[in-house]
Design a protein around this motif. Structure first.
Motif, PDB file in Angstrom:
ATOM      1  N   TRP A  47      10.869   0.242  -4.325  1.00  0.00           N
ATOM      2  CA  TRP A  47      12.032  -0.319  -3.621  1.00  0.00           C
ATOM      3  C   TRP A  47      11.616  -1.550  -2.821  1.00  0.00           C
ATOM      4  O   TRP A  47      12.307  -2.564  -2.813  1.00  0.00           O
ATOM      5  CB  TRP A  47      12.625   0.742  -2.710  1.00  0.00           C
ATOM      6  CG  TRP A  47      14.008   0.447  -2.197  1.00  0.00           C
ATOM      7  CD1 TRP A  47      14.860  -0.544  -2.617  1.00  0.00           C
ATOM      8  CD2 TRP A  47      14.710   1.169  -1.191  1.00  0.00           C
ATOM      9  NE1 TRP A  47      16.034  -0.482  -1.927  1.00  0.00           N
ATOM     10  CE2 TRP A  47      15.970   0.563  -1.041  1.00  0.00           C
ATOM     11  CE3 TRP A  47      14.387   2.267  -0.392  1.00  0.00           C
ATOM     12  CZ2 TRP A  47      16.916   1.020  -0.124  1.00  0.00           C
ATOM     13  CZ3 TRP A  47      15.335   2.731   0.512  1.00  0.00           C
ATOM     14  CH2 TRP A  47      16.580   2.117   0.649  1.00  0.00           C
ATOM     15  N   THR A  66      14.500  -2.102  -6.349  1.00  0.00           N
ATOM     16  CA  THR A  66      15.203  -1.009  -7.026  1.00  0.00           C
ATOM     17  C   THR A  66      15.238   0.215  -6.117  1.00  0.00           C
ATOM     18  O   THR A  66      14.186   0.767  -5.794  1.00  0.00           O
ATOM     19  CB  THR A  66      14.496  -0.640  -8.341  1.00  0.00           C
ATOM     20  OG1 THR A  66      14.423  -1.794  -9.168  1.00  0.00           O
ATOM     21  CG2 THR A  66      15.267   0.458  -9.067  1.00  0.00           C
ATOM     22  N   ARG A 109      20.822   5.644  -4.798  1.00  0.00           N
ATOM     23  CA  ARG A 109      21.617   4.668  -5.523  1.00  0.00           C
ATOM     24  C   ARG A 109      23.111   4.938  -5.331  1.00  0.00           C
ATOM     25  O   ARG A 109      23.560   6.071  -5.333  1.00  0.00           O
ATOM     26  CB  ARG A 109      21.262   4.690  -7.009  1.00  0.00           C
ATOM     27  CG  ARG A 109      19.889   4.109  -7.276  1.00  0.00           C
ATOM     28  CD  ARG A 109      19.476   4.244  -8.724  1.00  0.00           C
ATOM     29  NE  ARG A 109      18.061   3.900  -8.875  1.00  0.00           N
ATOM     30  CZ  ARG A 109      17.353   4.129  -9.966  1.00  0.00           C
ATOM     31  NH1 ARG A 109      17.930   4.688 -11.016  1.00  0.00           N
ATOM     32  NH2 ARG A 109      16.077   3.803 -10.020  1.00  0.00           N
ATOM     33  N   TYR A 123       9.618   2.454 -13.011  1.00  0.00           N
ATOM     34  CA  TYR A 123       8.699   1.732 -12.134  1.00  0.00           C
ATOM     35  C   TYR A 123       7.401   1.402 -12.863  1.00  0.00           C
ATOM     36  O   TYR A 123       6.328   1.368 -12.278  1.00  0.00           O
ATOM     37  CB  TYR A 123       8.428   2.566 -10.877  1.00  0.00           C
ATOM     38  CG  TYR A 123       9.693   2.937 -10.172  1.00  0.00           C
ATOM     39  CD1 TYR A 123      10.373   2.004  -9.392  1.00  0.00           C
ATOM     40  CD2 TYR A 123      10.253   4.194 -10.331  1.00  0.00           C
ATOM     41  CE1 TYR A 123      11.560   2.336  -8.766  1.00  0.00           C
ATOM     42  CE2 TYR A 123      11.443   4.528  -9.704  1.00  0.00           C
ATOM     43  CZ  TYR A 123      12.087   3.599  -8.924  1.00  0.00           C
ATOM     44  OH  TYR A 123      13.272   3.917  -8.316  1.00  0.00           O
TER      45      TYR A 123
END
Length: 208
Positions: A79, A84, A90, A146
């Protein structure tokens, strides 16, 4: 609270008792249970990022060397690195007061420094290199979103310690298959493709 959000008063600097009191107060005020459950992972990620941006003295172990970190910690690091958010957060739009950044995304200069220093950090954490290798392999399997973060760590670890595949031949063969599938999928950044492209040669350089 705004001081915590902005980073001026890092949670990691709180005493354990005060931190527990803060979590209880937030829960009593109606804070989201899922977000509160991620506070420990967020602090863990902060320690890793801070130690990578400003490496500790040689006598002090890097956080990467102290334990195998969880998937939530990897989500939190990602993040900060690429913006992200963790899957559990989310779609949420938390309210904030004052001029607070909407995400913990690092600036371009810090991101460059993070990746530049990450290889040294992984090398420093490799006293238990086979354990770290297993953790990275698990990360590829459990957190495919990731892959860029894991790709750099894997490349750094194996180029610094080419003997690791010999310590875990079965793991090396399994990991080689995963790396090949990721390269074939073509969904990674040019940098990760370049680094992962060198990994199979190291993984194959071990007895069968």
């Amino acid at each position: 609270m705004q001081g915590r959000e902005s980073g001026r008063r890092p949670l990691a600097n709180m005493k354990a008792g005060a931190f527990l009191d803060l979590k209880r107060r937030l829960l009593a005020l109606g804070a989201n249970h899922t977000a509160l459950a991620l506070l420990d992972a967020a602090m863990d990620a902060d320690r890793i990022i801070e130690a990578t941006l400003a490496p500790p003295e040689r006598s002090d172990p890097h956080p990467l060397a102290e334990w195998v970190h969880t998937r939530d910690t990897a989500h939190m690091i990602a993040w900060a690195v690429n913006g992200t958010p963790p899957p559990a957060l989310r779609g949420r739009s938390p309210s904030r007061r004052g001029p607070v950044a909407p995400t913990p995304l690092m600036g371009a200069q810090d991101r460059d420094s993070f990746f530049a220093n990450l290889r040294d950090a992984v090398e420093a954490a490799a006293q238990g290199g086979d354990t770290l290798l297993r953790g990275l392999a698990r990360g590829f399997e459990e957190s495919p979103g990731y892959v860029d973060l894991y790709a750099h760590s894997l490349w750094a670890l194996l180029t610094a310690h080419t003997w690791l595949p010999q310590a875990s031949p079965a793991l090396a063969r399994s990991l080689a298959g995963r790396v090949a599938r990721i390269l074939d999928a073509g969904v990674i950044s040019p940098r990760s493709r370049r680094e992962l492209g060198a990994v199979p040669y190291v993984l194959r350089d071990q007895p069968h």
